[in-house]
Motif scaffolding. Structure first.
Motif, PDB file in Angstrom:
ATOM      1  N   MET A   1       0.623  -1.246   0.018  1.00  0.00           N
ATOM      2  CA  MET A   1       0.131   0.012  -0.038  1.00  0.00           C
ATOM      3  C   MET A   1       0.934   1.148   0.054  1.00  0.00           C
ATOM      4  O   MET A   1       0.547   2.176  -0.785  1.00  0.00           O
ATOM      5  N   GLU A   2       1.767   1.296   0.815  1.00  0.00           N
ATOM      6  CA  GLU A   2       2.840   2.427   0.911  1.00  0.00           C
ATOM      7  C   GLU A   2       3.586   2.400  -0.624  1.00  0.00           C
ATOM      8  O   GLU A   2       3.619   3.765  -1.170  1.00  0.00           O
ATOM      9  N   ARG A   3       4.144   1.306  -1.183  1.00  0.00           N
ATOM     10  CA  ARG A   3       4.731   1.623  -2.434  1.00  0.00           C
ATOM     11  C   ARG A   3       3.474   2.339  -3.455  1.00  0.00           C
ATOM     12  O   ARG A   3       3.861   3.002  -4.145  1.00  0.00           O
ATOM     13  N   ARG A   4       2.361   1.781  -3.649  1.00  0.00           N
ATOM     14  CA  ARG A   4       1.328   2.218  -4.525  1.00  0.00           C
ATOM     15  C   ARG A   4       1.046   3.759  -4.289  1.00  0.00           C
ATOM     16  O   ARG A   4       0.994   4.361  -5.062  1.00  0.00           O
ATOM     17  N   LYS A   5       1.055   4.081  -2.833  1.00  0.00           N
ATOM     18  CA  LYS A   5       0.839   5.537  -2.429  1.00  0.00           C
ATOM     19  C   LYS A   5       1.789   6.353  -3.213  1.00  0.00           C
ATOM     20  O   LYS A   5       1.606   7.376  -3.545  1.00  0.00           O
ATOM     21  N   VAL A   6       3.336   5.967  -2.717  1.00  0.00           N
ATOM     22  CA  VAL A   6       4.335   6.788  -3.417  1.00  0.00           C
ATOM     23  C   VAL A   6       4.271   6.931  -4.836  1.00  0.00           C
ATOM     24  O   VAL A   6       4.531   8.008  -5.282  1.00  0.00           O
ATOM     25  N   PHE A   7       4.045   5.630  -5.611  1.00  0.00           N
ATOM     26  CA  PHE A   7       3.686   5.486  -6.975  1.00  0.00           C
ATOM     27  C   PHE A   7       3.065   6.891  -7.484  1.00  0.00           C
ATOM     28  O   PHE A   7       3.225   7.471  -8.453  1.00  0.00           O
ATOM     29  N   VAL A   8       1.750   6.555  -7.086  1.00  0.00           N
ATOM     30  CA  VAL A   8       0.678   7.625  -7.126  1.00  0.00           C
ATOM     31  C   VAL A   8       1.016   9.162  -7.103  1.00  0.00           C
ATOM     32  O   VAL A   8       0.788   9.826  -7.962  1.00  0.00           O
ATOM     33  N   GLU A   9       1.898   9.388  -5.637  1.00  0.00           N
ATOM     34  CA  GLU A   9       2.357  10.732  -5.736  1.00  0.00           C
ATOM     35  C   GLU A   9       3.300  11.242  -6.451  1.00  0.00           C
ATOM     36  O   GLU A   9       3.299  12.355  -6.933  1.00  0.00           O
ATOM     37  N   ILE A  10       4.285  10.396  -6.774  1.00  0.00           N
ATOM     38  CA  ILE A  10       5.412  10.473  -7.795  1.00  0.00           C
ATOM     39  C   ILE A  10       5.032  11.029  -9.134  1.00  0.00           C
ATOM     40  O   ILE A  10       5.365  11.956  -9.624  1.00  0.00           O
TER      41      ILE A  10
END
Ligand SMILES: [Zn+2]
Length: 99
Positions: A1-10
């Motif tokens: 979930m954290e990896r996806r959240k970072v991906f969406v933000e980047i």
């Protein structure tokens, strides 16, 4: 979930779960030149013989008639085959990729 959240933000994509059954790569193909997501487009939609799907940077034609991002398109079939090749390479070398 954290990896996806970072991906969406980047990458500034709306959400990662945009992909559908017939469009698995939506919001997952990121332009190597400008960092924007690629989108799938149909070229020659009126000519069945020459009709094909391609992926192209969403910043390519921001202003109509003007080229934005200079990165090239990729054919849908090439993208799928490349994904399959990489996926198979990961499966064959899973000990290397699992940590
Ligand atoms: Zn681009």
């Amino acid at each position: 979930m954290e990896r996806r959240k970072v991906f969406v933000e980047i990458y500034g994509v709306y959400k990662l779960n945009y992909a559908t059954l017939d469009n698995h790569f939506a919001r997952r193909v990121i332009c190597g030149s400008c960092g924007s997501p690629f989108g799938r487009k149909v070229w020659n939609s009126t000519n069945e013989i020459h009709r094909r799907s391609v992926w192209i940077c969403n910043k390519r034609y921001v202003v109509k008639g003007e080229k934005g991002c200079q990165n090239r398109h990729i054919d849908d079939k090439v993208l799928y085959q490349t994904f399959i090749n990489i996926f198979n390479a990961i499966i064959e070398n899973k000990d290397y990729f699992i940590y």
